[in-house]
Design a protein around this motif. Structure first.
Motif, mmCIF file in Angstrom:
data_model
loop_
_atom_site.group_PDB
_atom_site.id
_atom_site.type_symbol
_atom_site.label_atom_id
_atom_site.label_comp_id
_atom_site.label_asym_id
_atom_site.label_seq_id
_atom_site.Cartn_x
_atom_site.Cartn_y
_atom_site.Cartn_z
ATOM 1 N N UNK A 142 -2.855 -10.549 14.863
ATOM 2 C CA UNK A 142 -1.833 -11.413 14.289
ATOM 3 C C UNK A 142 -1.583 -11.105 12.821
ATOM 4 N N UNK A 143 -2.667 -10.841 12.057
ATOM 5 C CA UNK A 143 -2.461 -10.555 10.641
ATOM 6 C C UNK A 143 -1.780 -9.206 10.435
ATOM 7 N N UNK A 144 -2.037 -8.263 11.327
ATOM 8 C CA UNK A 144 -1.329 -6.986 11.253
ATOM 9 C C UNK A 144 0.137 -7.149 11.597
ATOM 10 N N UNK A 145 0.410 -7.979 12.596
ATOM 11 C CA UNK A 145 1.801 -8.244 12.969
ATOM 12 C C UNK A 145 2.551 -8.918 11.825
ATOM 13 N N UNK A 146 1.872 -9.825 11.125
ATOM 14 C CA UNK A 146 2.497 -10.504 9.999
ATOM 15 C C UNK A 146 2.847 -9.510 8.893
ATOM 16 N N UNK A 147 1.931 -8.573 8.628
ATOM 17 C CA UNK A 147 2.188 -7.567 7.595
ATOM 18 C C UNK A 147 3.385 -6.704 7.966
ATOM 19 N N UNK A 148 3.484 -6.312 9.247
ATOM 20 C CA UNK A 148 4.610 -5.479 9.678
ATOM 21 C C UNK A 148 5.928 -6.249 9.596
ATOM 22 N N UNK A 149 5.917 -7.505 9.981
ATOM 23 C CA UNK A 149 7.130 -8.321 9.887
ATOM 24 C C UNK A 149 7.583 -8.457 8.432
ATOM 25 N N UNK A 150 6.633 -8.651 7.533
ATOM 26 C CA UNK A 150 6.969 -8.758 6.114
ATOM 27 C C UNK A 150 7.543 -7.458 5.571
ATOM 28 N N UNK A 151 6.968 -6.337 5.999
ATOM 29 C CA UNK A 151 7.486 -5.042 5.556
ATOM 30 C C UNK A 151 8.900 -4.836 6.088
ATOM 31 N N UNK A 152 9.102 -5.209 7.360
ATOM 32 C CA UNK A 152 10.425 -5.042 7.957
ATOM 33 C C UNK A 152 11.474 -5.904 7.255
ATOM 34 N N UNK A 153 11.098 -7.124 6.869
ATOM 35 C CA UNK A 153 12.071 -8.054 6.277
ATOM 36 C C UNK A 153 12.230 -7.870 4.772
ATOM 37 N N UNK A 154 11.090 -7.711 4.073
ATOM 38 C CA UNK A 154 11.138 -7.680 2.612
ATOM 39 C C UNK A 154 10.609 -6.373 2.015
ATOM 40 N N UNK A 155 10.217 -5.439 2.880
ATOM 41 C CA UNK A 155 9.727 -4.134 2.449
ATOM 42 C C UNK A 155 8.417 -4.215 1.671
ATOM 43 N N UNK A 156 7.637 -5.265 1.889
ATOM 44 C CA UNK A 156 6.286 -5.336 1.326
ATOM 45 C C UNK A 156 5.434 -6.193 2.249
ATOM 46 N N UNK A 157 4.111 -5.943 2.303
ATOM 47 C CA UNK A 157 3.252 -6.622 3.286
ATOM 48 C C UNK A 157 3.068 -8.109 3.044
ATOM 49 N N UNK A 158 3.363 -8.599 1.842
ATOM 50 C CA UNK A 158 3.161 -10.018 1.555
ATOM 51 C C UNK A 158 4.375 -10.878 1.921
ATOM 52 N N UNK A 180 -8.058 1.561 4.810
ATOM 53 C CA UNK A 180 -7.102 2.471 5.435
ATOM 54 C C UNK A 180 -6.761 2.084 6.856
ATOM 55 N N UNK A 181 -5.735 2.728 7.401
ATOM 56 C CA UNK A 181 -5.345 2.474 8.779
ATOM 57 C C UNK A 181 -4.772 1.097 9.010
ATOM 58 N N UNK A 182 -4.237 0.489 7.937
ATOM 59 C CA UNK A 182 -3.684 -0.858 8.055
ATOM 60 C C UNK A 182 -4.713 -1.952 7.898
ATOM 61 N N UNK A 183 -6.002 -1.573 7.733
ATOM 62 C CA UNK A 183 -7.058 -2.578 7.634
ATOM 63 C C UNK A 183 -6.998 -3.354 6.325
#
Length: 746
Positions: free
Chosen positions: A450-466, A675-678
């Protein structure tokens, strides 16, 4: 009449010996060929791979001899490396002795027609080699069962090869010893028989008389034992991990070239593709399948794996072994050809269908080990051994690659540090298999933490993991001006003025948004301005590099970000980029060219640029820093790009600095765990990787843990807060910060 009968009997004996010899050799050769061809058939089930066109012939050969004949990586562990050198060259030399010994048995004790002045030293070398190999067998058994190295498996399978090799060596020694007693004149002088001469003396003391029937029978017995063990070993080799004797050289010949760890792009526009990533064993390409049969099961990969070392379920060695077992079982089911020869010996013909799968057994760690940042692979090794079991009634075709063979927990524990690949003596590539399975999970099943999915959604929407507003990406420019007095121009501003700067400074998401990483970015800006470097930044036009989405498995999002960034770089005619983030650096340098980035664009890490500026005298560190620094190598700067000296050269140039290396550094440096998204996902078992790495750094008693990566810096600071009892006396700092302090005195 008596003479004729005796002569006829000798002819019959000779004919029988030749007949049985030929029958056994032909049978063993046929079984060997069948085993090899069937496993090649299983590998052919994978995605076709252009082995010949993979790399130019000269590039394929570079380093091949060093790895195969020089044992470059094996000698990283000197003791086991030397032991394997004895095995390797011993078996090469003993093939000549085997031919000679077999010829003696078939020719009535007469050796090959070799001059005496050559045959004597040849015999001496053979006996010495046999003795060394026998000692290596005993030492190998001691390492596995005496020292009980955690990375080595124990059981009947690992022991079987020791019995094979030991039996071969003993059969040679006893054959030569009985030959000395049975022969009437075809033996070398005792000076050339340092082992068989004393053994034959012992046999004679025990009652075996020279030229007696017992002496002839002894030679005959051990000659046949040697032949049968040798042929049995030949058939056994491709059915075991020792298949690496054939596959490892091929695997090394076609190993990945530069750049290290570059991921293969997915053709997401392929309308005929039914699936993306690896959701079945057949989705691996044939080179990846070759990896599986090249594995030696030496455990070196697991021994250095940050996940395995901190109690996660992932073990790179077990991953390869499990994939190999699954490929063999499923390949046999698909092709209807048994992998075992003779089939009835290894597996009853009427056996119930069964297949290996993973059970739900987890490593156990106590709270004290977690708090202390302890590193050991024993819980992971034990968990993998217990969990990988054969289930009766389970058809291999029904076993799910992700779930039954590789659990999602294992896949999401990988930090993609590549230390497993760096240590592997046969050139296996572990990370790309994990990423391919992650790709299938993300792209085809939408399954990820879930936390990885949240990071990807944030990157997709705002171009940053937060998920911070995209409009704030350029806010660091104003803060930099307030704190340093330096206004960093944007490419858009300079384009209006009709000029192009020498260099683009890529801030990255960490530098643009993270307050701690901003301090590193500001010091880098000060140093570049002091060196009169003409640079600018993209400001709000900068987007996420895509490293995190790609390593997590979202190739679609990565390619969208990649294409957008390449278009922006091309719009401004940028030919030189510097960044403080090794992940961005690696992605731009090694992976963007696959999607259209011009090869003329030079990508540099900030430590490479700073080392060059210091060497040229453009930057002069003059203020002394009384610091003991241990430098933590970033995986994506070091193992991915072979950059180890640049950051150290910068630190060495600073007056007053004492540089102390950790036990694990450079190519064997341990990952920080990000690394690796961790970086954006929580660790849910064992101890935290960054705690373990921080504990290793504190062992050398530094005042500063140096780094050259915003992820590493964050992880080291977090580790220090938990493990250091010195009330802030040990700090984590970037190389650029330390250099700036020495240059500017603040």
């Amino acid at each position: 009449m008596t003479l004729n009968a005796a002569w006829t009997w000798e002819q019959i004996a000779t004919f029988g010996r030749w007949t049985f010899f030929a029958a056994f050799v032909v049978l063993a050769a046929l079984l060997f060929a069948a085993v090899v061809l069937r496993r090649v058939g299983y590998m052919r089930l994978g995605v076709p791979y252009r082995f010949i066109r993979y790399r130019p012939r000269r590039e394929r050969g570079e380093g091949f001899s060093a790895h195969v004949f020089g044992h470059r990586r094996l000698l990283g562990d000197l003791r086991s490396g030397l032991m394997h050198l004895v095995y390797f060259y011993g078996f090469i030399m003993l093939q000549f002795g085997a031919v000679d010994l077999i010829a003696k048995g078939l020719r009535g004790g007469e050796p090959l027609p070799i001059p005496e002045e050559v045959y004597g030293p040849f015999s001496w070398m053979q006996e010495l080699t046999v003795s060394l190999v026998l000692l290596a067998v005993f030492y190998g058994a001691f390492r596995r069962y005496g020292e009980r190295l955690p990375r080595l498996k124990r059981g009947w399978k690992p022991s079987l090869v020791m019995w094979f090799i030991g039996s071969l060596m003993l059969s040679i020694l006893f054959s030569l010893s009985f030959e000395r007693l049975a022969s009437e004149g075809h033996v070398v002088p005792g000076v050339y028989a340092p082992v068989s001469e004393p053994v034959s003396g012992m046999l004679q003391w025990m009652g075996v008389q020279p030229q007696s029937a017992l002496a002839h029978a002894g030679f005959e017995l051990f000659w046949w034992v040697h032949l049968l063990v040798l042929l049995g070993f030949l058939v056994y080799v491709p059915q075991s991990k020792h298949f690496h004797l054939l596959t490892a050289p091929v695997n090394l010949l076609y190993r990945r070239g530069e750049p290290h760890g570059r991921l293969t792009p997915l053709n997401l526009e392929d309308e005929e593709a039914e699936s993306f990533g690896s959701g079945k064993i057949e989705h691996l390409n044939q080179k990846q399948m070759l990896d599986l049969y090249a594995c030696v099961e030496c455990g070196r990969c697991t021994n250095v794996c940050p996940a395995a070392s901190t109690g996660k379920l992932l073990s790179p060695m077990h991953m390869i072994v499990k994939l190999r077992d699954h490929l063999t079982e499923k390949g046999a089911a698909i092709t209807s050809k048994s992998p075992w020869m003779p089939a009835g010996l290894w597996q009853p013909r009427n056996a119930v269908a069964a297949a290996h799968t993973m059970g739900a057994i987890l490593p156990s760690w106590d709270d004290a080990a977690v708090a202390a940042g302890t590193t050991t692979i024993e819980p992971t090794m034990a968990a993998q051994e217990q969990a990988w079991v054969k289930r009766e009634g389970m058809k291999p075709e029904d076993v799910a690659l992700i779930g039954d063979v590789m659990t999602e927990e294992e896949l999401w524990a990988c930090t993609t540090c590549r230390n497993c690949e760096e240590q592997c003596p046969v050139g296996n590539e572990h990370v790309d298999k994990i990423i391919d399975m992650r790709r299938h999970l993300v792209l085809m099943e939408g399954s990820l933490p879930q936390d990885g999915q949240r990071a990807l959604q944030n990157i997709e929407r705002q171009s940053n993991p937060w998920g911070l507003p995209r409009a704030e990406r350029a806010a660091w420019i104003e803060e930099c001006e307030k704190k340093t007095g330096i206004r960093v121009p944007t490419m858009q501003e300079l384009k209006r003025q009709g000029r192009t700067p020498e260099m683009l400074l890529w801030a990255g998401s960490m530098g643009a948004y993270d307050s701690r990483s901003r301090r590193v970015l500001f010091d880098l800006v000060r140093l570049l301005r002091a060196a009169n470097v003409d640079f600018a930044t993209l400001g709000a036009e900068e987007r996420n590099s895509g490293d995190t989405p790609r390593r997590i498995g979202n190739e679609l999002l990565f390619q969208e970000l990649c294409q957008g960034n390449i278009e922006t770089l091309a719009k401004y005619g940028i030919h030189r980029i510097v960044t403080a983030c090794p992940h961005t650096y690696n992605t731009f340098k090694n992976e963007y060219p696959d999607f259209g980035l011009s090869p003329d664009v030079k990508v540099e890490h900030h430590t490479e640029l700073l080392a060059q500026l210091v060497e040229e005298g453009a930057i002069k560190p003059v203020h002394e820093l009384d610091e003991t620094i241990t430098y933590h190598d970033s995986c994506y700067l070091g193992r991915y790009n072979d950059t180890y000296e640049a950051p150290r050269n910068v630190l060495r140039a600073i007056p007053g600095v004492a540089l102390k290396e950790m036990e694990r550094s450079r190519a064997n440096g341990m990952c920080c765990g990000a690394g690796g998204g961790m970086m954006w996902m929580e660790e849910r078992s064992g101890t935290r990787v960054n705690y373990a790495r921080t504990a290793q750094a504190l062992e050398v008693k530094p005042t500063v843990i140096g780094s050259a990566c915003p992820y590493c810096l964050t992880m080291m600071e977090d580790g220090l807060k938990s493990l250091s009892d010195d009330d802030g006396k040990v700090r984590a700092r970037d190389v650029a910060e330390l250099l700036a302090e020495s240059v500017f005195g603040d």
